[in-house]
Design an enzyme around this catalytic site. Structure first.
Site, short mmCIF file in Angstrom:
data_model
loop_
_atom_site.label_atom_id
_atom_site.label_comp_id
_atom_site.label_asym_id
_atom_site.label_seq_id
_atom_site.Cartn_x
_atom_site.Cartn_y
_atom_site.Cartn_z
N ASP A 106 0.70 -1.22 -0.13
CA ASP A 106 -0.11 -0.16 0.19
C ASP A 106 0.96 1.10 -0.03
OD1 ASP A 106 -2.30 -1.33 -0.28
OD2 ASP A 106 -3.03 -0.86 1.86
N ASP A 154 -10.55 26.30 -40.86
CA ASP A 154 -10.01 24.96 -40.57
C ASP A 154 -11.12 24.08 -39.63
OD1 ASP A 154 -7.71 25.25 -41.37
OD2 ASP A 154 -7.09 26.74 -39.91
N GLY A 197 -10.40 16.92 -42.54
CA GLY A 197 -10.29 17.36 -44.06
C GLY A 197 -9.84 16.26 -44.70
N MET A 198 -8.73 16.66 -45.44
CA MET A 198 -8.29 15.60 -46.64
C MET A 198 -7.44 14.58 -46.03
SD MET A 198 -8.69 16.88 -49.58
CE MET A 198 -7.80 16.18 -50.79
#
Length: 508
Positions: free
Chosen positions: A36, A293, A428-429
């Site tokens: 512990d 964006d 996106g792309m």
């Protein structure tokens, strides 16, 4: 209490140790079996500290089981008092020591007779509360102990001349707490509000009696500090603000709340122009969320899971500030379910309250979001499911204790969060480019050149069959089929060639 091999929040004694080790010159003694005492290693590793963690384990072993703990616990307390000369010694029991049903409070009283240091027993029920609840309770207990010891009266409490604030709840092993604190201090400096004290982070217990001098208290995280704020409100009529300044909307709400609070003291401030300047010129998040964006985020889906503070704030940012569809939002802080549900129920399709990571994993697999915003566990789940994940809450790995400056709160925090959100999606792309150039995991080209001059054509029937394959393996199947076709001198991949490649390579 339940048996589990992984938990979002640790046992109660970890919360007590986090508070004790946050204060300056406070030593904790943990009455527990070997195993512990991993807290020392965890804290020094994650926070990369140069000093030893001020925690000592009073080990429960076979001798303790045979003769009892009294002599050993008292000896450890008095020994550390002589060796370390701390201002305060905190004895924390564990579930194991609680099973022994020993009177640790009596041990503390006996030991305090011989020590120069103050000695207290952490007053937490280790069977009923977790790490977060215990940290909240322990902080309140230490504050109450020293304020009561100073015998301060409301009538004799003198406030500071200028508006001032106590920041309560910045502690060790907190998610980006040290970075957040820098931006919180900057925010109050901009608001022309003095900082009276920050607790428990590097605070002296002998200065706690000065807490009532501040005009109000600020609680950046719900998981630790609310009980202390309530104690100061009940005993000294000190108001508090508990709006986490994470995201532009929350920052505005927090500042407006402070403005209203100051007016009750006869101090009239107008922060309207400040908020406008910060939102439009300092933080880039507002501009970025409206930029070309972020049109890539249109139609994207996400899920959120974490502690109540960060999960609620992140849900609001995604839904209201970034325009992302939050399929569901959840927290493992089951004890704070009412507040959390009230915060997010109108911002997502479903509210999830659970501390079972298996439930969360199944739910993520079922809903298939475009991105996950959660804890380290959700990051692991996301890797298995090929879903990107941004970590926004504890529990975390060492990568979320960066040496560089990365706050989540304040105006700089809005920039960090905007980056995290944007970069957590395949945008996106990128989908098209990954498909066109073979993906990130391509280890060899289809031919001896990088150009696509020698690539093969696909028949409409074969492309239709390829489209039935799950997206996360489709690219690999396509590449392997094309490699097979080139080696076999096929000019066109027909349905028959696709099946032939499948049988030869056993790749689907």
């Amino acid at each position: 209490m339940k048996l589990a091999y992984w938990m979002y929040a640790g046992p109660a004694h970890i919360g007590t140790l986090r508070i004790a080790s946050s204060f300056k010159n406070v030593h904790a003694i943990m009455h527990a079996p070997l195993g512990d005492d991993y807290f020392n290693v965890m804290k020094s590793m994650l926070e990369r500290e140069r000093e030893f963690t001020p925690v000592t384990a009073s080990v429960v072993d076979r001798h303790v089981l045979a003769r009892g703990s009294q002599e050993k616990v008292i000896n450890n307390i008095t020994r550390k008092d002589k060796e370390e000369s701390p201002d305060l010694l905190v004895l924390t029991p564990t579930c194991t020591s609680s099973i022994l049903q020993e009177d640790l409070n009596n041990f503390v009283q006996r030991a305090s007779i011989e020590t120069r240091s103050d000695v207290i027993l952490a007053d937490v029920n280790h069977y009923r509360v977790n790490e977060l609840q215990a940290s909240d309770r322990t902080l309140q207990q230490i504050v109450a102990f020293y304020i009561n010891k100073s015998n301060i009266k409301v009538s004799s409490c003198i406030k500071t001349v200028k508006p001032s604030v106590n920041i309560i709840g910045v502690l060790s092993l907190g998610f980006h707490h040290q970075h957040d604190l820098v931006d919180i201090k900057r925010l109050f400096q901009d608001l022309d509000i003095e900082i009276n004290q920050v607790i428990p982070d590097n605070a002296s217990v002998h200065e706690l009696h000065n807490l009532p001098k501040a005009w109000f208290n600020f609680i950046p995280y719900r998981e630790a500090g609310l009980l202390t704020a309530q104690f100061l409100y009940d005993n000294f009529d000190m108001p508090y603000v508990d709006i986490t300044p994470m995201g532009l909307l929350n920052i505005s709400n927090m500042v407006n709340n402070i403005q209203s609070l100051l007016s009750r003291f006869g101090c009239h401030r107008d922060y309207t122009n400040y908020l406008k300047i910060q939102t439009h010129y300092v933080s880039q998040a507002a501009w970025f969320s409206r930029s070309i964006d972020c049109q890539n985020l249109t139609g994207k889906t996400a899920i959120v899971f974490g502690d109540a503070t960060h999960a609620a704030a992140m849900t609001k940012i995604l839904s209201k500030e970034m325009g992302i569809n939050v399929l569901w939002s959840g927290t493992y802080c089951t004890y704070d379910s009412d507040w959390f549900s009230m915060q997010v129920q109108d911002l997502c399709s479903k509210v999830v309250i659970t501390d079972d990571h298996n439930v969360i994993g199944d739910l993520i697999a079922k809903t298939e979001p475009n991105a996950i915003f959660g804890t380290q566990m959700e990051r692991h789940i996301g890797k298995r499911l090929q879903i990107p994940c941004g970590v926004i809450s504890s529990p975390v790995h060492i990568q979320n204790f960066p040496l560089s400056y990365k706050p989540f709160l304040g105006y700089e925090g809005t920039n960090q969060i905007a980056d995290l959100i944007y970069n957590s999606f395949t945008l996106g792309m990128e989908d098209h480019l990954l498909d066109l150039f073979g993906g990130h995991d391509t280890t060899e080209s289809l031919s001896s050149t990088l150009s696509s001059y020698s690539t093969v054509n696909w028949s409409p029937e074969a492309l239709k069959e390829l489209g039935k394959i799950p997206g996360f393996v489709r690219g690999k199947v396509k590449r392997n089929t094309e490699k097979y076709a080139l080696k076999a001198n096929y000019k066109t991949i027909s349905l028959a060639v696709l099946y032939e490649a499948k049988e030869k390579a056993n790749m689907i």
